[in-house]
Every structure is written in C-alpha cells, then in structure tokens.
Scaffold this active site. Structure first.
Site, PDB file in Angstrom:
ATOM      1  N   GLU A 143       9.760  -4.169  10.537  1.00 21.99           N
ATOM      2  CA  GLU A 143      10.332  -3.070   9.857  1.00 21.99           C
ATOM      3  C   GLU A 143      10.863  -2.175  10.891  1.00 21.99           C
ATOM      4  O   GLU A 143      10.282  -1.775  11.918  1.00 21.99           O
ATOM      5  CB  GLU A 143       9.151  -2.268   9.063  1.00 21.99           C
ATOM      6  CG  GLU A 143       9.447  -0.986   8.461  1.00 21.99           C
ATOM      7  CD  GLU A 143       8.316  -0.416   7.841  1.00 21.99           C
ATOM      8  OE1 GLU A 143       7.343  -1.025   7.378  1.00 21.99           O
ATOM      9  OE2 GLU A 143       8.432   0.731   7.051  1.00 21.99           O
TER      10      GLU A 143
ATOM     11  N   ASP B 146       0.861  -1.129  -0.047  1.00 20.32           N
ATOM     12  CA  ASP B 146      -0.131  -0.165  -0.065  1.00 20.32           C
ATOM     13  C   ASP B 146       0.890   1.184  -0.104  1.00 20.32           C
ATOM     14  O   ASP B 146       0.436   2.469   0.215  1.00 20.32           O
ATOM     15  CB  ASP B 146      -0.978   0.060   1.029  1.00 20.32           C
ATOM     16  CG  ASP B 146      -0.369  -0.045   2.558  1.00 20.32           C
ATOM     17  OD1 ASP B 146       0.732  -0.191   2.645  1.00 20.32           O
ATOM     18  OD2 ASP B 146      -1.095   0.441   3.416  1.00 20.32           O
TER      19      ASP B 146
ATOM     20  N   ASP C  51      -0.955  -6.372  -0.286  1.00 21.95           N
ATOM     21  CA  ASP C  51      -1.016  -5.570   0.974  1.00 21.95           C
ATOM     22  C   ASP C  51      -2.382  -4.959   1.265  1.00 21.95           C
ATOM     23  O   ASP C  51      -3.005  -4.408   0.366  1.00 21.95           O
ATOM     24  CB  ASP C  51      -0.048  -4.372   0.909  1.00 21.95           C
ATOM     25  CG  ASP C  51       0.336  -4.146   2.113  1.00 21.95           C
ATOM     26  OD1 ASP C  51       0.292  -4.906   3.233  1.00 21.95           O
ATOM     27  OD2 ASP C  51       1.311  -3.127   2.262  1.00 21.95           O
TER      28      ASP C  51
END
Ligand code: KIV
Length: 283
Positions: free
Chosen positions: A184, A46, A85
């Site tokens: 992440e 996204d 996503d």
C-alpha cells in the site's frame, strides 16, 4: 454456476501475467454488485471503520464488526474469493489468539483467506496461522493500523533506507507462508522490484501498475466516502452526488404532495360502494 477462484487460480494468473481485480465491500448489496460485475476477489477490510461506521481510523474496529460484515458480504457474493481483514489487536497479543481469531473468519463467515498488516514483526503469527491451514494475505507499506507510528496515513518506501526495510518485510512474509502480499502507498519502482522478487502474487493499493493486480476501496472509487480522497484513488462514479440528488428530489416531492402517484399505490379490488359501506360500520 462458476466455482469460486482459489489461490491456485491467483498463482496461475501471476504466471500468465493476468491482472487481478480486487475491491473492498462491507455489505450484501455492494458484494452482490461486485460479483455481478465479475470482480476476482473481495476484501472485507477493517476500513469499514471509516467507510461504514464513520470512525477516523481503523483502530476501534472489533472482531465482531469484521465477522458480521464478512457474513453480509458472503451472502452477497457466494461465488467470489473473499478475504477477511484481521482488526487491530486480534493478532498482536498472542499466537494462540491470532490463530483462533483467524479461524473464526473461516468457520463463522466462510471467508477464503485472512489478511493482516505488518512485515517481519508479524511473521510468527503468519507462520502459526498458515500452520493451522489458513490462507494468509500479507499487507505492508502504509499499514493503517500502525499509522500512529508512521505519523499518519503516509506513503512508504520513498527513500532507499525505507525501501530496503519494505523489501526485507516482503521477503520475510513470503518465507513465513503468505500466499499473497498487498503493498500500500509505495512507489511503483519498489512495487515492481518486490513483484519480480517474490513468487507469490503481489497486489497494489496505491502502489502503481507493475504488479499482479489492483485493490481499491469501494467507498473511494464509487465516490461515497467524502472525508478525504487519497492521491491514488480514481473515482469511477460519484454516488454521493447521485444519492444526495435523489434524496433532495424525494423530499421536494413528498412536501409538494407529488409522491406517491397512481403507479405507486395498490387499488381496491371491490366496488367503491362496498368500501363506503365498510367505512360506515365504523362511523
Ligand atoms: O481495510 C482495508 O480496506 C485495507 C486496505 C486499506 C488495504 O486494509
């Protein structure tokens, strides 16, 4: 024709300590280039909201945006394992909606898996989607859809207390049924612990080397996204400069009447006289 990889390949690669290469793509040409280069998997992130559409974040991205880009990517990379996503608010509202939306990525865009953001707070959704037979990738650490709650795009797990929460989240999403986990912007020390702790593959974007593979955003690594460059990005090319130089040269040549030349035009296939006679008919 090589068969698409499956989660069995990714589990085997983890066992054999073979790293997975993973990149985002949002359109046909980029997906095709990644596949030709031999990438292991593609995320239709996204992040398209920022990289393709020019939004300042991912919040405005819709299911329709994601599905449309997933379809483009699938046409460009028919032999590559692709992950769709789930955009903001496509899985948070109800389990039923989460399962229905996850299913659309498989039915309408031939994705192999879906990814969603969050740890313990999305475990019910992960369970419901995996119960429907869909492969789910988790995503913890810096989760852009909740960057508002984090006070921006900030690294996570730098201190013991927040690393503890991350480890709890990682264990929880594995127990809920995730087949892989993306971490992440967390320190490599924490990445390493999570990778050793979990049986499922753990992949990094900005989380260092000690894990089962790496993801980068194509716009970042190719130097096409100019708004900002996170610390963890290595630029393997600077396509923005190449493209701007090419446009500049084209503009100059058009203005100077230097393009097109003989090699870029189609020539008449009958005599000059025959064409002069044709043109006279209309004078
Ligand atoms: O949307 C995306 O590309 C992502 C990455 C930031 C991991 O989720």
């Amino acid at each position: 024709m090589t068969a698409r990889k499956t989660i069995l390949d990714f589990r085997r690669m983890k066992k054999m300590k073979e790293k997975v290469s993973w990149v985002t793509a949002y359109d046909f040409p980029m997906a095709s280039f990644a596949e030709q280069a031999g990438i292991d998997m593609i995320l239709v992130g996204d992040s398209l909201g920022m990289v393709v559409k020019g939004y300042s974040g991912t919040i405005p991205v819709t299911m329709e945006d994601c599905l449309s880009h997933c379809q483009d990517v699938r046409r460009g990379a028919p032999k590559t394992f692709c992950i769709g996503d789930m955009p903001f608010m496509s899985y948070q509202v109800s389990f039923q909606e989460a399962v229905a939306n996850a299913g659309r990525f498989l039915k309408e865009a031939d994705m192999d898996a879906i990814k969603l953001e969050g740890g313990r707070r999305v475990c019910e959704q992960i369970r419901a989607i995996t119960d429907a037979g869909i492969v789910v990738f988790g995503h913890i650490g810096l989760t852009p859809q909740s960057s508002g709650q984090m006070g921006g795009f900030k690294a996570q797990g730098l201190h013991v207390e927040s690393a503890r929460e991350l480890i709890k989240d990682a264990i929880a999403v594995e127990e809920a049924g995730c087949e892989a986990l993306l971490v992440e912007a967390i320190p490599p020390r924490v990445t390493e612990f999570i990778t050793d702790k979990l049986d499922i593959p753990v992949y990094s974007i900005g989380a260092g080397l000690p894990c089962d593979g790496q993801l980068l955003i194509c716009g970042d690594m190719l130097g096409m996204f100019e708004s900002f460059t996170p610390k963890f990005v290595k630029k393997y090319a600077n396509l923005a400069n190449i493209v701007i130089e090419a446009f500049t040269e084209y503009i100059q040549e058009v203005k100077a009447g230097e393009f097109p030349t003989e090699e870029h035009v189609y020539n008449i296939k009958e005599s000059e006289e025959a064409f002069q006679s044709l043109f006279r008919e209309f004078e």
